[in-house]
Scaffold this motif. Structure first.
Motif, PDB file in Angstrom:
ATOM      1  N   HIS A  26       0.818  -1.211   0.000  1.00 18.18           N
ATOM      2  CA  HIS A  26       0.000   0.000   0.000  1.00 18.18           C
ATOM      3  C   HIS A  26       0.853   1.265   0.000  1.00 18.18           C
ATOM      4  O   HIS A  26       0.452   2.284  -0.550  1.00 18.18           O
ATOM      5  N   MET A  27       2.008   1.178   0.619  1.00 18.84           N
ATOM      6  CA  MET A  27       2.923   2.320   0.642  1.00 18.84           C
ATOM      7  C   MET A  27       4.280   1.871   0.114  1.00 18.84           C
ATOM      8  O   MET A  27       4.847   0.905   0.624  1.00 18.84           O
ATOM      9  N   ASP A  28       4.789   2.565  -0.874  1.00 21.65           N
ATOM     10  CA  ASP A  28       6.092   2.245  -1.444  1.00 21.65           C
ATOM     11  C   ASP A  28       7.166   3.048  -0.711  1.00 21.65           C
ATOM     12  O   ASP A  28       7.483   4.176  -1.089  1.00 21.65           O
ATOM     13  N   MET A  29       7.718   2.434   0.336  1.00 20.89           N
ATOM     14  CA  MET A  29       8.676   3.166   1.159  1.00 20.89           C
ATOM     15  C   MET A  29      10.069   3.220   0.545  1.00 20.89           C
ATOM     16  O   MET A  29      10.979   3.784   1.143  1.00 20.89           O
ATOM     17  N   THR A  30      10.214   2.674  -0.656  1.00 20.58           N
ATOM     18  CA  THR A  30      11.468   2.895  -1.394  1.00 20.58           C
ATOM     19  C   THR A  30      11.459   4.302  -1.991  1.00 20.58           C
ATOM     20  O   THR A  30      12.505   4.868  -2.288  1.00 20.58           O
ATOM     21  N   LYS A  31      10.264   4.874  -2.145  1.00 13.83           N
ATOM     22  CA  LYS A  31      10.137   6.241  -2.651  1.00 13.83           C
ATOM     23  C   LYS A  31      10.257   7.259  -1.508  1.00 13.83           C
ATOM     24  O   LYS A  31      10.892   8.293  -1.650  1.00 13.83           O
ATOM     25  N   SER A  32       9.615   6.940  -0.396  1.00 15.88           N
ATOM     26  CA  SER A  32       9.660   7.825   0.766  1.00 15.88           C
ATOM     27  C   SER A  32       9.181   7.044   1.970  1.00 15.88           C
ATOM     28  O   SER A  32       8.152   6.373   1.908  1.00 15.88           O
ATOM     29  N   GLU A  33       9.920   7.120   3.077  1.00 16.69           N
ATOM     30  CA  GLU A  33       9.481   6.458   4.289  1.00 16.69           C
ATOM     31  C   GLU A  33       8.264   7.177   4.855  1.00 16.69           C
ATOM     32  O   GLU A  33       8.106   8.383   4.694  1.00 16.69           O
ATOM     33  N   PHE A  34       7.398   6.407   5.533  1.00 21.23           N
ATOM     34  CA  PHE A  34       6.231   7.047   6.147  1.00 21.23           C
ATOM     35  C   PHE A  34       6.693   8.037   7.212  1.00 21.23           C
ATOM     36  O   PHE A  34       6.240   9.183   7.244  1.00 21.23           O
ATOM     37  N   LEU A  35       7.566   7.585   8.104  1.00 24.31           N
ATOM     38  CA  LEU A  35       8.207   8.496   9.061  1.00 24.31           C
ATOM     39  C   LEU A  35       9.500   8.953   8.401  1.00 24.31           C
ATOM     40  O   LEU A  35      10.504   8.253   8.435  1.00 24.31           O
ATOM     41  N   ARG A  36       9.466  10.122   7.782  1.00 23.70           N
ATOM     42  CA  ARG A  36      10.536  10.516   6.868  1.00 23.70           C
ATOM     43  C   ARG A  36      11.706  11.193   7.580  1.00 23.70           C
ATOM     44  O   ARG A  36      12.773  10.623   7.735  1.00 23.70           O
ATOM     45  N   LYS A  37      11.529  12.426   8.023  1.00 30.38           N
ATOM     46  CA  LYS A  37      12.622  13.168   8.658  1.00 30.38           C
ATOM     47  C   LYS A  37      12.310  13.602  10.083  1.00 30.38           C
ATOM     48  O   LYS A  37      13.176  13.641  10.936  1.00 30.38           O
ATOM     49  N   GLY A  38      11.058  13.983  10.317  1.00 34.16           N
ATOM     50  CA  GLY A  38      10.676  14.408  11.656  1.00 34.16           C
ATOM     51  C   GLY A  38      11.371  15.672  12.118  1.00 34.16           C
ATOM     52  O   GLY A  38      11.754  15.789  13.278  1.00 34.16           O
ATOM     53  N   ILE A  39      11.525  16.625  11.214  1.00 29.98           N
ATOM     54  CA  ILE A  39      12.195  17.874  11.564  1.00 29.98           C
ATOM     55  C   ILE A  39      11.297  19.058  11.237  1.00 29.98           C
ATOM     56  O   ILE A  39      10.279  18.925  10.559  1.00 29.98           O
ATOM     57  N   ALA A  40      11.678  20.215  11.712  1.00 28.09           N
ATOM     58  CA  ALA A  40      10.988  21.451  11.366  1.00 28.09           C
ATOM     59  C   ALA A  40      11.856  22.225  10.381  1.00 28.09           C
ATOM     60  O   ALA A  40      13.077  22.256  10.506  1.00 28.09           O
ATOM     61  N   GLY A  41      11.223  22.806   9.376  1.00 27.02           N
ATOM     62  CA  GLY A  41      11.946  23.646   8.426  1.00 27.02           C
ATOM     63  C   GLY A  41      12.431  22.956   7.170  1.00 27.02           C
ATOM     64  O   GLY A  41      13.161  23.552   6.378  1.00 27.02           O
ATOM     65  N   ASP A  42      12.001  21.705   6.947  1.00 28.88           N
ATOM     66  CA  ASP A  42      12.451  21.002   5.739  1.00 28.88           C
ATOM     67  C   ASP A  42      11.887  21.647   4.473  1.00 28.88           C
ATOM     68  O   ASP A  42      12.396  21.410   3.374  1.00 28.88           O
ATOM     69  N   TRP A  43      10.862  22.479   4.636  1.00 25.16           N
ATOM     70  CA  TRP A  43      10.293  23.159   3.475  1.00 25.16           C
ATOM     71  C   TRP A  43      11.339  24.012   2.755  1.00 25.16           C
ATOM     72  O   TRP A  43      11.232  24.247   1.538  1.00 25.16           O
ATOM     73  N   LYS A  44      12.376  24.429   3.495  1.00 24.73           N
ATOM     74  CA  LYS A  44      13.430  25.242   2.875  1.00 24.73           C
ATOM     75  C   LYS A  44      14.215  24.453   1.844  1.00 24.73           C
ATOM     76  O   LYS A  44      14.833  25.035   0.939  1.00 24.73           O
ATOM     77  N   ASN A  45      14.210  23.126   1.979  1.00 23.43           N
ATOM     78  CA  ASN A  45      14.871  22.265   1.009  1.00 23.43           C
ATOM     79  C   ASN A  45      13.934  21.852  -0.123  1.00 23.43           C
ATOM     80  O   ASN A  45      14.359  21.174  -1.069  1.00 23.43           O
ATOM     81  N   GLN A  46      12.656  22.232  -0.005  1.00 29.13           N
ATOM     82  CA  GLN A  46      11.647  21.775  -0.968  1.00 29.13           C
ATOM     83  C   GLN A  46      11.122  22.893  -1.858  1.00 29.13           C
ATOM     84  O   GLN A  46      11.063  22.764  -3.072  1.00 29.13           O
ATOM     85  N   LEU A  47      10.726  23.990  -1.237  1.00 26.87           N
ATOM     86  CA  LEU A  47      10.121  25.085  -1.993  1.00 26.87           C
ATOM     87  C   LEU A  47      11.178  25.989  -2.624  1.00 26.87           C
ATOM     88  O   LEU A  47      12.218  26.255  -2.015  1.00 26.87           O
TER      89      LEU A  47
END
Length: 285
Positions: free
Chosen positions: A238-259
């Motif tokens: 149901h979830m392909d965790m080779t693409k992204s783990e369900f519990l991925r990083k658990g940090i604040a501010g990762d949007w700076k690496n995305q947007l």
């Protein structure tokens, strides 16, 4: 697959057909609450699983069995979810702990009559977007996010599952009753203090050592090792965790690496407009 194939419009918002059926929604709307029930209310990707780990540990006085014997979706089930009606929630001992991604005004009649305790967990919407973008690309029940710019527009317009982040957050901030507001960022900054505050709200007396043990166990890197919480036991395929783990990083501010800078600026413009009447001071601002 498209929104029309994977989602249903319910009370004006998209919900996943995989997690919601006519039967489960009927069960939700007819559900009878108890005064000592505890509801974890979140917009998706705002710290739901984290809180589903912390609260049972608080209630059990730090007993690890509270989070090691049942998957998080069974120990703190989603009331509106497909499986809620088969978990025999009526037989659960008090205090029962439930989750919901629904808005405040979507709660069933019994909720407003009984007024159970609510923990409303909020998160910087840019980080919510970032997490949702990755999740949508790995979960079979989600519409593929497509290009980031397109998904960003959908997110800001509320054309994603559970609707607008802005509407959701405002609905629970305006909720009446026994509601505690806490942010993902507060939990990141000082988890021990957050556990202390949550325990106080839940009227659970814990000594300093127990609070420290709960906080240590619930640090993201430690929680991620719990197979009952990291979704490694969820429906195979149901979830392909080779693409992204369900519990991925658990940090604040990762949007700076995305947007991109332009996307972040556009996001801020929409945010300021949508939240201009909100008096609450968020910890990410």
């Amino acid at each position: 697959m498209t929104e029309a194939e994977l989602y249903t419009v319910y009370k004006g918002i998209y919900i996943s057909n995989y997690f919601h059926t006519a039967q489960s929604l009927k069960y939700f709307n007819e559900f009878s609450f108890r005064p000592d029930d505890i509801i974890i209310a979140t917009y998706p990707k705002s710290g739901t699983t984290w809180t589903q780990e912390i609260v049972p540990l608080i209630i059990s006085g730090g007993d690890p069995a509270s989070v090691e014997t049942l998957p998080c979706w069974e120990r703190v089930p989603f009331l509106e979810g497909t499986n809620a009606s088969v978990y025999n929630l009526e037989d659960m001992p008090s205090p029962r702990v439930f989750s919901t991604h629904f808005l405040y005004d979507m709660m069933p009649p019994s909720f407003f009559e009984v007024k159970p305790r609510v923990i409303n967990v909020m998160r910087n919407p840019k980080d919510v977007f970032t997490s949702a973008f990755h999740y949508s690309g790995m979960a079979a029940h989600m519409v593929n996010p497509g290009p980031q710019s397109e998904f960003l527009q959908k997110f800001l317009e509320g054309k994603v599952t559970y609707g607008s982040w802005f509407n959701h957050v405002k609905s629970w901030l305006n909720a009446e009753g026994n509601v505690m507001h806490i942010s993902y960022e507060e939990m990141i900054m000082d988890l021990k203090d957050s556990v202390t505050r949550l325990a106080l709200f839940l009227r659970k007396s814990l000594d300093e050592e127990t609070i420290e043990k709960i906080a240590d166990r619930c640090i993201f890197k430690n929680m991620k090792l719990n197979k009952m919480s990291n979704y490694s036991m969820f429906v195979p395929g149901h979830m392909d965790m080779t693409k992204s783990e369900f519990l991925r990083k658990g940090i604040a501010g990762d949007w700076k690496n995305q947007l991109t800078p332009a996307e972040a600026e556009y996001f801020d413009t929409v945010y300021k407009d949508k939240m201009k009447d909100v008096k609450y001071t968020f910890k990410w601002e």
